[in-house]
Design a protein around this motif. Structure first.
Motif, PDB file in Angstrom:
ATOM      1  N   PHE A 118       0.841  -1.191   0.000  1.00  0.00           N
ATOM      2  CA  PHE A 118       0.000   0.000   0.000  1.00  0.00           C
ATOM      3  C   PHE A 118       0.878   1.243   0.000  1.00  0.00           C
ATOM      4  O   PHE A 118       1.947   1.277   0.629  1.00  0.00           O
ATOM      5  CB  PHE A 118      -0.915   0.046   1.224  1.00  0.00           C
ATOM      6  N   ARG A 119       0.419   2.261  -0.691  1.00  0.00           N
ATOM      7  CA  ARG A 119       1.171   3.516  -0.755  1.00  0.00           C
ATOM      8  C   ARG A 119       0.876   4.362   0.477  1.00  0.00           C
ATOM      9  O   ARG A 119      -0.276   4.637   0.804  1.00  0.00           O
ATOM     10  CB  ARG A 119       0.815   4.284  -2.032  1.00  0.00           C
ATOM     11  N   ARG A 120       1.940   4.759   1.152  1.00  0.00           N
ATOM     12  CA  ARG A 120       1.802   5.588   2.350  1.00  0.00           C
ATOM     13  C   ARG A 120       1.523   7.040   1.967  1.00  0.00           C
ATOM     14  O   ARG A 120       2.021   7.550   0.967  1.00  0.00           O
ATOM     15  CB  ARG A 120       3.069   5.534   3.195  1.00  0.00           C
ATOM     16  N   GLU A 121       0.704   7.668   2.784  1.00  0.00           N
ATOM     17  CA  GLU A 121       0.432   9.088   2.609  1.00  0.00           C
ATOM     18  C   GLU A 121       0.226   9.684   3.995  1.00  0.00           C
ATOM     19  O   GLU A 121      -0.772   9.389   4.663  1.00  0.00           O
ATOM     20  CB  GLU A 121      -0.789   9.294   1.723  1.00  0.00           C
ATOM     21  N   GLY A 122       1.180  10.484   4.439  1.00  0.00           N
ATOM     22  CA  GLY A 122       1.120  10.992   5.801  1.00  0.00           C
ATOM     23  C   GLY A 122       1.219   9.853   6.793  1.00  0.00           C
ATOM     24  O   GLY A 122       2.102   8.995   6.699  1.00  0.00           O
ATOM     25  N   ALA A 126      -2.641   6.046   1.196  1.00  0.00           N
ATOM     26  CA  ALA A 126      -3.304   6.803   0.141  1.00  0.00           C
ATOM     27  C   ALA A 126      -4.529   6.024  -0.330  1.00  0.00           C
ATOM     28  O   ALA A 126      -4.511   4.791  -0.390  1.00  0.00           O
ATOM     29  CB  ALA A 126      -2.347   7.029  -1.024  1.00  0.00           C
ATOM     30  N   VAL A 127      -5.596   6.745  -0.655  1.00  0.00           N
ATOM     31  CA  VAL A 127      -6.821   6.100  -1.136  1.00  0.00           C
ATOM     32  C   VAL A 127      -7.177   6.659  -2.508  1.00  0.00           C
ATOM     33  O   VAL A 127      -6.663   7.709  -2.932  1.00  0.00           O
ATOM     34  CB  VAL A 127      -7.997   6.288  -0.154  1.00  0.00           C
ATOM     35  N   HIS A 133     -12.242   2.859   1.411  1.00  0.00           N
ATOM     36  CA  HIS A 133     -12.093   1.405   1.318  1.00  0.00           C
ATOM     37  C   HIS A 133     -11.290   0.984   0.089  1.00  0.00           C
ATOM     38  O   HIS A 133     -11.057  -0.207  -0.118  1.00  0.00           O
ATOM     39  CB  HIS A 133     -13.468   0.730   1.289  1.00  0.00           C
ATOM     40  N   LEU A 134     -10.850   1.944  -0.728  1.00  0.00           N
ATOM     41  CA  LEU A 134     -10.033   1.654  -1.897  1.00  0.00           C
ATOM     42  C   LEU A 134      -8.633   2.211  -1.659  1.00  0.00           C
ATOM     43  O   LEU A 134      -8.399   3.409  -1.786  1.00  0.00           O
ATOM     44  CB  LEU A 134     -10.646   2.273  -3.162  1.00  0.00           C
ATOM     45  N   VAL A 135      -7.696   1.332  -1.333  1.00  0.00           N
ATOM     46  CA  VAL A 135      -6.343   1.750  -0.976  1.00  0.00           C
ATOM     47  C   VAL A 135      -5.442   1.675  -2.208  1.00  0.00           C
ATOM     48  O   VAL A 135      -5.442   0.667  -2.926  1.00  0.00           O
ATOM     49  CB  VAL A 135      -5.780   0.860   0.146  1.00  0.00           C
ATOM     50  N   ALA A 136      -4.679   2.728  -2.440  1.00  0.00           N
ATOM     51  CA  ALA A 136      -3.808   2.790  -3.611  1.00  0.00           C
ATOM     52  C   ALA A 136      -2.567   1.923  -3.405  1.00  0.00           C
ATOM     53  O   ALA A 136      -1.968   1.908  -2.321  1.00  0.00           O
ATOM     54  CB  ALA A 136      -3.393   4.228  -3.877  1.00  0.00           C
ATOM     55  N   LEU A 137      -2.192   1.212  -4.453  1.00  0.00           N
ATOM     56  CA  LEU A 137      -0.953   0.448  -4.430  1.00  0.00           C
ATOM     57  C   LEU A 137       0.227   1.379  -4.691  1.00  0.00           C
ATOM     58  O   LEU A 137       0.093   2.421  -5.345  1.00  0.00           O
ATOM     59  CB  LEU A 137      -0.983  -0.653  -5.491  1.00  0.00           C
ATOM     60  N   ASP A 138       1.382   0.988  -4.189  1.00  0.00           N
ATOM     61  CA  ASP A 138       2.611   1.748  -4.399  1.00  0.00           C
ATOM     62  C   ASP A 138       3.291   1.218  -5.656  1.00  0.00           C
ATOM     63  O   ASP A 138       3.960   0.184  -5.631  1.00  0.00           O
ATOM     64  CB  ASP A 138       3.532   1.594  -3.182  1.00  0.00           C
TER      65      ASP A 138
END
Length: 418
Positions: A118-122, A126-127, A133-138
């Motif tokens: 999962f891509r981190r954001e803060g 990240a969504v 409920h939709l988490v962005a891939l890194d």
């Protein structure tokens, strides 16, 4: 672009809705519910419509609507299992139909098995477009690229012909440029189309290595120009479309799983025919969204469940469809048939030859081949000041095909060719 795609005309289906699947994943421990057979029962209908393949929405294990994937290597139990899928693909191939799958590789469910991707954001993840409920891939992680390539190859090896890449616009094109070469080495005939809403279509194709992207600009101009009585908008879009054709063949459509139905966009039902005449006489790889060929209506709403109306269940058989839809089905058959008899149109270049708010003539050409499309949405007959020497009427709004061409009746249309 894979050469077979030059002849592709897709029936675009959202399987979870089409088969009446429950809105959420089955309880843990439940066996599969074998719904793919319901879609298999409609393959002959797709063939009779004139389509050469099915462009499928999500079929992989997910939490709800299919775009919150849990496992890309497992068929959603609400649809069935591997055996059901293999049987479905075999049945499609037996009818000469290809299958393209929906690859949701930008984001996944929070229950996806690799949270380390999962891509981190803060302080969190990240969504996708505000959907928690939709988490962005890194996509900078090599493991993610390896996984996507493995998933693509797995299902191509199981008999599918290509991939629609969901939300491709949210992924840097360089990610696809890194993934696709390895897949193409194993499956050189695979076709890849990315969902791109706007912006530099040609640049995205060039940088990503995709074969095509979704032509949303043309989609919007088709219904909007007819609704508003403003063919100048369509003329501008066709000029832009013609420029795109210099570098790739866009995927064209008049409706899909994310937008309000064509029949609901047009206040005058007679103008559905004009929209189809545009779709099937300009360059591109066209698709028909299931139900549009039966004049289904449905409004897209920006709310939870706002897609339900445009992703309905189909009945068990064609005999249960409403009688009012069959004339529109037969219209689709006629214009798809015209397209298939003129396969050169996939790469045609188009020029607008005459234009007013409610009357438009454009000519599509490829070498010596040409087709002239005449559209009149006005209340009076319209005589087009265009040359028709050597051309005959291929199809039109006049039942007998006879009219004082190039005069087109009120709210009428005609397609002329050699």
């Amino acid at each position: 672009m894979a050469r077979w795609a030059d002849h592709a005309i897709w029936w675009h289906v959202y399987p979870l809705g089409f088969t009446g699947a429950p809105p959420s994943a089955l309880p843990a421990g439940s066996g599969p519910e074998h719904r793919l057979g319901r879609l298999e029962a409609w393959l002959d209908y797709a063939v009779e419509l004139g389509c050469s393949g099915l462009l499928l929405g999500p079929v992989f294990a997910s939490r709800t609507h299919g775009y919150d994937t849990v496992d890309h290597l497992r068929i959603d139990p609400r649809l069935g299992d591997d055996a059901d899928f293999d049987r479905f693909v075999a049945a499609a191939h037996g009818r000469g139909l290809r299958i393209v799958l929906d690859g949701v590789f930008n984001h996944v469910s929070r229950e996806f098995g690799h949270p380390e991707w999962f891509r981190r954001e803060g302080s969190g993840y990240a969504v996708f477009e505000g959907h928690q409920h939709l988490v962005a891939l890194d996509h900078t992680r090599p493991a993610v690229a390896d996984y996507v390539g493995r998933v693509m190859s797995h299902w191509l090896g199981r008999g599918v012909s290509g991939w629609r890449l969901d939300a491709a616009y949210a992924v840097r094109p360089e990610f696809w440029a890194a993934v696709l070469p390895g897949v193409r080495r194993r499956f050189p005939d695979a076709w890849f189309v990315g969902e791109v809403l706007h912006g530099d279509y040609a640049g995205y194709v060039a940088r990503s290595g995709l074969d095509s992207v979704t032509q949303y600009e043309l989609w919007k101009a088709i219904w909007s120009s007819l609704r508003d009585g403003n063919f100048f908008e369509l003329s501008w879009a066709l000029k832009r479309h013609d420029e795109l054709m210099e570098s790739f063949v866009p995927q064209t459509f008049a409706g899909n799983h994310d937008v309000t139905r064509l029949a609901s966009q047009l206040p005058d039902e007679r103008h559905v025919a004009h929209a189809l005449a545009v779709l099937f006489t300009v360059g591109g790889v066209p698709s028909v969204y299931y139900g549009d060929e039966q004049a289904f209506r449905g409004i897209k709403e920006e709310r939870e469940g706002g897609d339900d109306e445009i992703r309905p269940e189909f009945p068990a058989g064609a005999g249960q469809l409403a009688p009012y839809g069959w004339p529109v089905y037969r219209l689709h058959q006629r214009l798809i048939g015209l397209r298939r008899r003129n396969p050169w149109l996939v790469r045609a270049r188009t020029e607008v030859e005459h234009l007013t708010n409610r009357a438009m003539a454009f000519r599509s050409r490829d070498g010596e081949e040409e087709i002239l499309t005449l559209l009149n949405t006005g209340d009076d007959p319209y005589r087009f000041p265009v040359g028709i020497d050597g051309l005959r009427v291929l199809d039109s709004s006049s039942p007998d095909g006879k009219a004082p061409w190039p005069t087109v009746p009120p709210h009428g249309w005609a397609v002329l060719g050699r």
